[in-house]
Design a protein around this motif. Structure first.
Motif, PDB file in Angstrom:
ATOM      1  N   UNK A 154      25.186  -8.384  -6.280  1.00  0.00           N
ATOM      2  CA  UNK A 154      26.170  -7.348  -5.937  1.00  0.00           C
ATOM      3  C   UNK A 154      25.862  -6.012  -6.614  1.00  0.00           C
ATOM      4  N   UNK A 155      25.327  -6.047  -7.826  1.00  0.00           N
ATOM      5  CA  UNK A 155      25.121  -4.779  -8.551  1.00  0.00           C
ATOM      6  C   UNK A 155      24.075  -3.885  -7.896  1.00  0.00           C
ATOM      7  N   UNK A 156      23.277  -4.410  -6.976  1.00  0.00           N
ATOM      8  CA  UNK A 156      22.309  -3.572  -6.258  1.00  0.00           C
ATOM      9  C   UNK A 156      23.017  -2.499  -5.432  1.00  0.00           C
ATOM     10  N   UNK A 157      24.276  -2.724  -5.077  1.00  0.00           N
ATOM     11  CA  UNK A 157      24.999  -1.762  -4.255  1.00  0.00           C
ATOM     12  C   UNK A 157      25.216  -0.442  -4.980  1.00  0.00           C
ATOM     13  N   UNK A 158      25.069  -0.462  -6.308  1.00  0.00           N
ATOM     14  CA  UNK A 158      25.238   0.774  -7.068  1.00  0.00           C
ATOM     15  C   UNK A 158      24.053   1.727  -6.878  1.00  0.00           C
ATOM     16  N   UNK A 159      22.969   1.231  -6.315  1.00  0.00           N
ATOM     17  CA  UNK A 159      21.836   2.111  -6.009  1.00  0.00           C
ATOM     18  C   UNK A 159      22.296   3.251  -5.106  1.00  0.00           C
ATOM     19  N   UNK A 160      23.061   2.911  -4.088  1.00  0.00           N
ATOM     20  CA  UNK A 160      23.540   3.927  -3.153  1.00  0.00           C
ATOM     21  C   UNK A 160      24.498   4.908  -3.827  1.00  0.00           C
ATOM     22  N   UNK A 161      25.293   4.418  -4.778  1.00  0.00           N
ATOM     23  CA  UNK A 161      26.201   5.311  -5.494  1.00  0.00           C
ATOM     24  C   UNK A 161      25.417   6.279  -6.381  1.00  0.00           C
ATOM     25  N   UNK A 162      24.361   5.791  -7.014  1.00  0.00           N
ATOM     26  CA  UNK A 162      23.564   6.662  -7.886  1.00  0.00           C
ATOM     27  C   UNK A 162      22.831   7.744  -7.098  1.00  0.00           C
ATOM     28  N   UNK A 163      22.506   7.452  -5.847  1.00  0.00           N
ATOM     29  CA  UNK A 163      21.771   8.417  -5.015  1.00  0.00           C
ATOM     30  C   UNK A 163      22.694   9.253  -4.126  1.00  0.00           C
ATOM     31  N   UNK A 164      23.976   8.987  -4.174  1.00  0.00           N
ATOM     32  CA  UNK A 164      24.925   9.684  -3.302  1.00  0.00           C
ATOM     33  C   UNK A 164      24.925  11.200  -3.468  1.00  0.00           C
TER      34      UNK A 164
ATOM     35  N   UNK B  85      26.448   2.910 -18.729  1.00  0.00           N
ATOM     36  CA  UNK B  85      26.043   1.736 -17.951  1.00  0.00           C
ATOM     37  C   UNK B  85      24.550   1.768 -17.705  1.00  0.00           C
ATOM     38  N   UNK B  86      23.969   0.573 -17.626  1.00  0.00           N
ATOM     39  CA  UNK B  86      22.566   0.473 -17.226  1.00  0.00           C
ATOM     40  C   UNK B  86      22.542  -0.036 -15.786  1.00  0.00           C
TER      41      UNK B  86
ATOM     42  N   UNK C 149      17.373   5.465 -18.170  1.00  0.00           N
ATOM     43  CA  UNK C 149      17.752   4.067 -18.377  1.00  0.00           C
ATOM     44  C   UNK C 149      19.255   3.833 -18.278  1.00  0.00           C
ATOM     45  N   UNK C 150      20.050   4.875 -18.414  1.00  0.00           N
ATOM     46  CA  UNK C 150      21.501   4.687 -18.366  1.00  0.00           C
ATOM     47  C   UNK C 150      22.167   5.918 -17.775  1.00  0.00           C
ATOM     48  N   UNK C 151      23.438   5.743 -17.443  1.00  0.00           N
ATOM     49  CA  UNK C 151      24.230   6.848 -16.933  1.00  0.00           C
ATOM     50  C   UNK C 151      25.655   6.722 -17.421  1.00  0.00           C
ATOM     51  N   UNK C 152      26.472   7.710 -17.090  1.00  0.00           N
ATOM     52  CA  UNK C 152      27.900   7.630 -17.377  1.00  0.00           C
ATOM     53  C   UNK C 152      28.650   8.422 -16.318  1.00  0.00           C
ATOM     54  N   UNK C 153      29.965   8.492 -16.433  1.00  0.00           N
ATOM     55  CA  UNK C 153      30.780   9.130 -15.408  1.00  0.00           C
ATOM     56  C   UNK C 153      30.652  10.645 -15.422  1.00  0.00           C
ATOM     57  N   UNK C 154      29.982  11.200 -16.418  1.00  0.00           N
ATOM     58  CA  UNK C 154      29.885  12.655 -16.549  1.00  0.00           C
ATOM     59  C   UNK C 154      28.515  13.194 -16.144  1.00  0.00           C
ATOM     60  N   UNK C 155      27.609  12.303 -15.709  1.00  0.00           N
ATOM     61  CA  UNK C 155      26.247  12.737 -15.425  1.00  0.00           C
ATOM     62  C   UNK C 155      25.757  12.213 -14.077  1.00  0.00           C
TER      63      UNK C 155
ATOM     64  N   UNK D  91      13.156   9.610 -21.255  1.00  0.00           N
ATOM     65  CA  UNK D  91      13.273   8.396 -22.069  1.00  0.00           C
ATOM     66  C   UNK D  91      14.244   8.574 -23.235  1.00  0.00           C
ATOM     67  N   UNK D  92      15.007   9.654 -23.244  1.00  0.00           N
ATOM     68  CA  UNK D  92      16.005   9.851 -24.293  1.00  0.00           C
ATOM     69  C   UNK D  92      17.090   8.784 -24.219  1.00  0.00           C
ATOM     70  N   UNK D  93      17.873   8.670 -25.279  1.00  0.00           N
ATOM     71  CA  UNK D  93      19.016   7.763 -25.256  1.00  0.00           C
ATOM     72  C   UNK D  93      20.094   8.274 -24.310  1.00  0.00           C
ATOM     73  N   UNK D  94      20.330   9.585 -24.317  1.00  0.00           N
ATOM     74  CA  UNK D  94      21.469  10.150 -23.615  1.00  0.00           C
ATOM     75  C   UNK D  94      21.124  10.573 -22.189  1.00  0.00           C
ATOM     76  N   UNK D  95      22.013  10.317 -21.218  1.00  0.00           N
ATOM     77  CA  UNK D  95      21.840  10.909 -19.890  1.00  0.00           C
ATOM     78  C   UNK D  95      22.005  12.416 -19.992  1.00  0.00           C
ATOM     79  N   UNK D  96      21.283  13.166 -19.173  1.00  0.00           N
ATOM     80  CA  UNK D  96      21.149  14.606 -19.407  1.00  0.00           C
ATOM     81  C   UNK D  96      21.637  15.515 -18.289  1.00  0.00           C
ATOM     82  N   UNK D  97      21.699  15.024 -17.066  1.00  0.00           N
ATOM     83  CA  UNK D  97      22.076  15.903 -15.948  1.00  0.00           C
ATOM     84  C   UNK D  97      23.600  15.898 -15.816  1.00  0.00           C
TER      85      UNK D  97
END
Length: 472
Positions: free
Chosen positions: A91-101, A324-325, A195-201, A171-177
């Motif tokens: 099921x978590x593969x469905x987040x691919x589309x959300x990340x590219x939205x 989240x990763x 490697x990770x994201x959050x609701x602000x990036x 490759x930083x720890x923090x998401x940047x965009x």
């Protein structure tokens, strides 16, 4: 290994394949128009053969990647052609589309990718199944080495199925965009892999299975964790919550250190500080499945430790995560783990352990489901499938044709030496896959996504209510 002479080649195919594709197209057209003289068909084929030769050496960035997708081999093999169906992706593969939205309506332009260079450690280009790289800066430990190695293994596992593409990676720890930087202009959002994201990036989440701080590659470690998990039955384990790591990385971990039991308080927690500078003695993850409960807490951002903690059959106590990763959005509170309130860590941990020790069947079930998630849904072949589907969906958004840049060098499958060599040998793909990649579920619609988020939130609120009322 340097090879930049192939810039501008046809997407995913050599020259002869390009000719046959165009010949097939015009043959079909002529069959529909039998009155066209034969000499005209010969003339047209000759014309397009000539055009094919010249377009190999000109800038074709105005052509969208839509035309390149025909060159990618379909997701099928001898098994699927014999009426068998590939397994469904987790099921978590469905987040691919959300990340590219963010790029769904604008597509991805060359300018957007170049913009991401400001925050990237390296650039990766795949042309005709060969990998090229531009490196921009120093990377902590071996993150870049094994991330690139993982993509090389993907090319070995699924030859001909990875599309031509061009991406920037940090490759930083923090998401940047940060989303706040593009509030009024979403047409220039730079696509940056991380490697990770959050609701602000807007960072695009890519699997991190690289070995760091003396951790074995996932393909081997997952087997060792499964074996270590069998050494001690759940009821025979220490009836406390266990965590070991560097308490100096991140505020949450510094606070967690205060939850160690002392003469004044018994928080049911056993917290062990690990100073990486003093070496990696006693860090064998497979031998740490000795407590009924294991704590997951973020460091500076996400931590690769979550899958190791989940794999122990112990009920995982997850301190409120902010990042989240690639897989963690597939976890459900009270199903795969027990949520810990970050504002009251110590008392929340104490309640979770007390509840679990009074409801051992339920606690064991949560621990078991967490381990089953890791065992079944994080198999290495599925990690590669996630990489493949993500890169494929990403490439479909391109508004230009990727080319080998002048500063790019081809990446070889060199093993290196010492630990790098050892870990590469352990994780090397032995042969192309005989099975097809898993089949993705359709993207979430807005209603499904909101329902999932509401479910998670309500389950967390239920646990918080139990804590407040001391419910057993």
């Amino acid at each position: 290994m340097v090879d930049i002479t192939g810039g501008g080649g046809e997407c995913g195919s050599a020259f002869p394949a390009g000719v046959s594709r165009k010949q097939a197209y015009f043959s079909g057209m002529l069959m529909k128009n039998p009155g066209i003289p034969i000499f005209l068909s010969v003339f047209l084929v000759t014309l397009f053969v000539t055009a094919d030769i010249f377009t190999r050496w000109v800038d074709v960035s105005s052509i969208t990647a839509q035309f390149c997708q025909k060159d990618i081999l379909p997701f099928e093999n001898s098994e699927t052609t014999n009426n068998s169906t590939p397994e469904s992706c987790p099921e978590y593969f469905r987040w691919i589309n959300e990340d590219l939205k963010p790029w769904k309506h604008t597509g991805i332009t060359n300018e957007m990718v170049k913009k991401a260079r400001e925050k990237a450690h390296f650039r990766l280009i795949i042309i005709d199944g060969r990998l090229y790289m531009e490196k921009y800066g120093y990377v902590f430990q071996t993150r870049d080495v094994f991330t690139i190695w993982g993509i090389l293994q993907l090319l070995e596992l699924y030859p001909g199925k990875v599309p031509d593409l061009d991406l920037m990676f940090t490759c930083h720890d923090w998401p940047l965009v940060r989303k706040s930087s593009y509030h009024d202009n979403t047409s220039v959002i730079p696509p940056l892999f991380h490697y990770c994201g959050d609701d602000l990036t807007y960072d695009i989440v890519f699997p991190d299975w690289s070995p760091e701080v003396n951790i074995l590659p996932w393909v081997k470690l997952s087997k060792e964790l499964e074996e270590g998990n069998q050494r001690q039955k759940w009821m025979e384990r220490e009836p406390f919550a266990y965590w070991k790591g560097n308490t100096r990385t991140g505020r949450a971990r510094k606070d967690l250190a205060k939850c160690n039991s002392n003469d004044k308080h018994e928080w049911n927690a056993r917290i062990h500080h690990l100073d990486w500078k003093k070496g990696f003695n006693d860090t064998d993850l497979a031998s740490q499945c000795t407590h009924r409960y294991k704590i997951y807490v973020e460091g500076n951002t996400w931590s690769v430790s979550e899958k190791y903690i989940l794999a122990c059959d112990s009920m995982s106590l997850v301190v409120t995560p902010h990042y989240y990763d690639f897989f963690s959005r597939g976890l459900i509170p009270t199903v795969h783990y027990w949520p810990i309130n970050e504002k009251n860590k110590c008392s929340s941990i104490k309640f979770a352990v007390d509840w679990g020790n009074k409801n051992t069947d339920k606690a064991q079930e949560i621990g078991r489901r967490g381990s089953e998630f890791v065992k079944k849904e994080l198999q290495m072949n599925l990690v590669y499938d996630y990489m493949l589907h993500l890169l494929t969906e990403y490439s479909k958004l391109f508004k230009y044709r990727p080319v080998i840049t002048k500063n790019a060098v081809e990446v070889c499958s060199c093993l290196g030496k010492d630990m790098v060599k050892e870990y590469k040998e352990l994780s090397k793909v032995k042969a192309p896959s005989q099975a097809s990649p898993c089949t993705m579920h359709p993207p979430y619609d807005d209603h499904q996504l909101q329902a999932l988020q509401n479910l998670k939130l309500n389950l967390i609120k239920q646990v918080e209510f139990w804590e407040a009322t001391r419910h057993d």
